[in-house]
Write an enzyme that holds these catalytic residues in place. Structure first.
Site, PDB file in Angstrom:
ATOM      1  N   SER A 183      -1.768   0.061  -7.351  1.00 11.94           N
ATOM      2  CA  SER A 183      -0.454   0.670  -7.536  1.00 11.94           C
ATOM      3  C   SER A 183      -0.462   1.913  -8.405  1.00 11.94           C
ATOM      4  CB  SER A 183       0.527  -0.358  -8.100  1.00 11.94           C
ATOM      5  OG  SER A 183       0.023  -0.928  -9.291  1.00 11.94           O
ATOM      6  N   HIS A 211       1.868  -2.017  -1.683  1.00 13.90           N
ATOM      7  CA  HIS A 211       1.870  -0.579  -1.368  1.00 13.90           C
ATOM      8  C   HIS A 211       1.226  -0.245  -0.028  1.00 13.90           C
ATOM      9  CE1 HIS A 211       3.396   0.379  -5.345  1.00 13.90           C
ATOM     10  NE2 HIS A 211       2.592  -0.583  -5.777  1.00 13.90           N
ATOM     11  N   LYS A 243       9.518  -1.826  -1.567  1.00 17.01           N
ATOM     12  CA  LYS A 243       8.857  -0.522  -1.546  1.00 17.01           C
ATOM     13  C   LYS A 243       9.089   0.143  -0.183  1.00 17.01           C
ATOM     14  CE  LYS A 243       6.585  -1.719  -5.600  1.00 17.01           C
ATOM     15  NZ  LYS A 243       5.810  -2.779  -6.225  1.00 17.01           N
TER      16      LYS A 243
HETATM   17  C1  LIG Z   1       5.912  -3.711  -7.290  1.00 13.57           C
HETATM   18  C2  LIG Z   1       4.737  -4.604  -7.211  1.00 13.57           C
HETATM   19  C3  LIG Z   1       4.869  -5.980  -7.384  1.00 13.57           C
HETATM   20  C4  LIG Z   1       6.156  -6.614  -7.794  1.00 13.57           C
HETATM   21  O1  LIG Z   1       7.070  -6.642  -6.772  1.00 13.57           O
HETATM   22  P1  LIG Z   1       8.623  -6.766  -7.145  1.00 13.57           P
HETATM   23  O2  LIG Z   1       9.268  -7.168  -5.880  1.00 13.57           O
HETATM   24  O3  LIG Z   1       9.023  -5.419  -7.614  1.00 13.57           O
HETATM   25  O4  LIG Z   1       8.721  -7.804  -8.225  1.00 13.57           O
HETATM   26  C5  LIG Z   1       3.764  -6.761  -7.196  1.00 13.57           C
HETATM   27  N1  LIG Z   1       2.568  -6.231  -6.898  1.00 13.57           N
HETATM   28  C6  LIG Z   1       2.388  -4.902  -6.760  1.00 13.57           C
HETATM   29  C7  LIG Z   1       1.044  -4.366  -6.431  1.00 13.57           C
HETATM   30  C8  LIG Z   1       3.464  -4.044  -6.933  1.00 13.57           C
HETATM   31  O5  LIG Z   1       3.302  -2.738  -6.840  1.00 13.57           O
END
Ligand SMILES: *Cc1c(COP(=O)(O)O)cnc(C)c1O
Length: 391
Positions: A183, A211, A243
């Site tokens: 990330s 991602h 995302k």
């Molecule tokens: C954003 C993210 C999460 C968390 O997801 P949320 O739905 O925002 O709690 C978990 N793992 C990765 C790699 C992320 O980028």
């Protein structure tokens, strides 16, 4: 008269120290929807910091789906999935996600953090071992730490380091958990090699594809599709909806037995209120839309290409990322903050990411690109970076 309580006396020094070390975090006030242009604290910026990679977070049809479903189902889901909160919309979304990912079943979680926490702690515990890439997302690391299993971090994307650790473990169950796309770095995990190693060592492979989902692979399924890994090779697939899908929530996909185990055992699934059904309905529409509008992934790829070419010709050092996450490594925290401030002065919003989100000495500008950025907007970013790095 206000009196300083012992609580405040105890907490204040750590805050002061954080400020001194340029690690203090502050929230900006967003006054618009996500998009290439945002209003923040009363000013308009071209923004390169959202994870809404395909521009679906404010898509009119997704917004309409949310409105219509909330007319029917109301706002709150009212209960957890196992009590009385599992609606038809949740169920249909689970089936559609499973089919899209080529998995037997999928299970919705209210957030990605909870999906990781619930899954890892349901699968391993005392007497077991969990192996994680040291650059994994905090939620995956926290999950491993709180599972009670023996927790080991291996060097970033270093399959030999992982192999050495697997060979020297006596544990009954062995879980390998990695981000599909990292990330804060944007690079991909070597999933085919990890899958092979997992098979050889009788370990289970879990991938957090927050991602990659929606962006990678011919259909946008993500890292699993990009590398051609089915359920046998990659049995525990997790991804988020907040995302690229532009909505909210997360899911885990895999076999019938895996999903039933999570329903019975994942505490962050069982003991929490289900996401609003209207959010599930909006996610269903979003899942359909991004398959129909494959030009979004194409546009994102074009912007990534433009940015990397432009940055290279400016002499900027890029990280080995082919994804929407294109960080510029700065190193020093104060310098990263200063650059982000100066970019903001030029109307460009980019966030400086500092420890502990990234390792000490690797503060960076985390630039993220979206299908909705125009060529001119990426040029604006490159021009601003060019001016600042010439200073
Ligand atoms: C954003 C993210 C999460 C968390 O997801 P949320 O739905 O925002 O709690 C978990 N793992 C990765 C790699 C992320 O980028």
């Amino acid at each position: 008269m206000s009196q300083t309580t012992s609580l405040e006396q105890a907490l204040s020094p750590a805050l002061a120290e954080r400020r001194e070390r340029h690690l203090y975090r502050q929230r900006r006030l967003l006054e618009s929807a996500q998009g290439p242009e945002v209003r923040v604290d009363g000013k308009t910026y071209t923004a390169f910091c959202s994870n809404d990679y395909l521009g679906l977070a404010r898509h009119p049809r997704v917004v309409t789906a949310l409105q219509q479903a909330s007319n029917e189902y109301g706002v709150g889901s009212g209960a957890s999935h196992l009590v009385n909160g599992h609606s038809r919309e949740h169920h249909a979304l689970e089936e559609e996600l499973a089919a899209f990912c080529g998995r037997d079943r999928a299970l919705l979680f209210s957030t990605g953090y909870m999906a990781n926490l619930g899954t890892v702690t349901a699968l391993v515990g005392r007497g077991d071992a969990v192996f994680e890439d040291r650059l994994n997302h905090a939620s995956l690391l926290d999950a491993g730490l709180s599972s009670g299993a023996r927790f080991q971090r291996f060097k970033h994307n270093d399959v030999s380091d992982l192999e050495r650790r697997l060979l020297s473990t006596q544990s009954r169950r062995k879980l390998i958990a990695v981000d599909g796309v990292f990330s804060m770095d944007g690079d991909c995990a070597p999933l085919p090699q990890l899958a092979q190693l997992a098979e050889q060592q009788n370990a289970w492979l879990m991938v957090d594809d927050a991602h990659g989902f929606g962006c990678l692979g011919a259909k946008g399924v993500g890292s699993a599709e990009h590398f051609g890994l089915g359920q046998d090779q990659l049995p525990i697939l997790m991804a988020t909806l907040g995302k690229a899908l532009g909505t909210f929530g997360a899911f885990v996909a895999g076999s019938e037995v895996l999903i039933e185990t999570l329903i019975q055992q994942a505490r962050s699934y069982i003991y929490t209120t289900a996401m609003p059904p209207a959010v599930a309905a909006a996610s269903r529409l979003s899942l359909r839309l991004f398959q129909e509008e494959s030009w979004r992934r194409e546009a994102l790829r074009n912007r990534i290409h433009q940015f990397r070419q432009g940055a290279e010709s400016l002499g900027l050092t890029l990280m080995p990322s082919e994804t929407a996450i294109q960080p510029l490594l700065v190193g020093d925290e104060a310098r990263a903050l200063e650059l982000a401030d100066k970019l903001a002065g030029r109307g460009v919003l980019v966030i400086a990411i500092r420890p502990p989100t990234v390792p000490v000495g690797t503060a960076r500008l985390r630039i993220t690109l979206s299908a909705e950025h125009s060529e001119q907007q990426v040029t604006q970013l490159l021009d601003a970076l060019g001016e600042l790095t010439r200073d």
